[in-house]
Enzyme design. Sequence first.
Site, PDB file in Angstrom:
ATOM      1  N   HIS A   1      27.789  21.833 -43.546  1.00 27.31           N
ATOM      2  CA  HIS A   1      26.858  22.215 -42.243  1.00 27.31           C
ATOM      3  C   HIS A   1      27.710  23.361 -41.764  1.00 27.31           C
ATOM      4  CE1 HIS A   1      30.220  19.368 -40.990  1.00 27.31           C
ATOM      5  NE2 HIS A   1      30.665  20.582 -40.045  1.00 27.31           N
ATOM      6  N   ASN A   2      26.527  24.336 -41.052  1.00 26.53           N
ATOM      7  CA  ASN A   2      26.598  25.438 -40.356  1.00 26.53           C
ATOM      8  C   ASN A   2      27.231  26.445 -41.248  1.00 26.53           C
ATOM      9  OD1 ASN A   2      27.337  23.201 -37.948  1.00 26.53           O
ATOM     10  ND2 ASN A   2      26.152  25.008 -37.127  1.00 26.53           N
TER      11      ASN A   2
END
Length: 341
Positions: free
Chosen positions: A242-243
């Site tokens: 994620h991210n």
Amino acid sequence: MEFTVEQIAFMLNGEVRGDKTLKVSQLAKIEEGTEGTISFLANLKYEQYLYTTKASAVIVDKSFEPKKSYSPALILVENAYSAFTTLLQEYQKILSDSKKGIEQPSFVGENTTLGDDIYIGAFAYIGKGCTIGKNVKIYPQVSLGDNVTVGDNTTLYAGVKVYSNCVIGSNCTIHANAVIGSDGFGFAPQADGTYKTIPQLGNVIVEDHVSIGANTCVDCATMGSTIIRNGAKIDNLVQIAHNVEIGKNTVIAALTGISGSSKVGDSCMLGGQVGIAGHLHITNRTIITAQSGISKNIKKEGLILSGSPAMENTENLRSQVVYRKLPALEQRLRELENKLK
């Protein structure tokens, strides 16, 4: 389909040495060439096959000078490997263009927009409010969540899953069973030893001209977006958390794992089984060799890194020399200790 050698040379901006009227209909390795096939010679280790191949035509560099007699027509180009790649792309395009229309059973949700000349395979699912561009190929058992965008000329092979609200750009290829937008690995430890799930509310943005390999997973952001920039090429079985942000024209080989919130710059090269810890920044044009582990920020451009923890490649090679000598060094140390006693 069948083409003359002259037609192929025109397509590749090359010139013909030999019979321009010979016809070819298939591609082949130079050592396996038969009549009606075309091959290429880019690596001189395979030059011997030029003199024995039965292929009708072979693509070679303009600078190449044969040492013996040969039978195929030669197509002389600036870069034989690049030219043959172009030919492969055109051949693939011809094959894929035959896929048109919507097969049944399949499902398309309400308020979804479908572009012209698309293909949707059997058992595909497209959610509500999606936007699908023109000339998109969606193969069987693909699943797109609600509000997904897929740009023009993109291909999603069988079994690809794209979660809701994700964006896939134009001219992308996503191979079988890749998952785009699955939850990031976010769990908060609790006082009693259990873990509380942190909702993952963001999405994934895949920009244009990106290739993502089979069974690769790109997790959605906790908030905001996980981003794969223009031209990135990602191999099979890669985990992008994620991210994470992957820069333009960066290539990532199989079994690499990139932890949450790390940023990989433009034009980087990551070998197989590379591991990158979380919240790091890898600057542009960094090369990381296979099985390396990155545990700190890389700020200087153009470095070649290897080892775990990774260091500059030349330093790591010198360290490996010392490491291999450790048993002998230990023996010498024992001998010196015995003498002192």
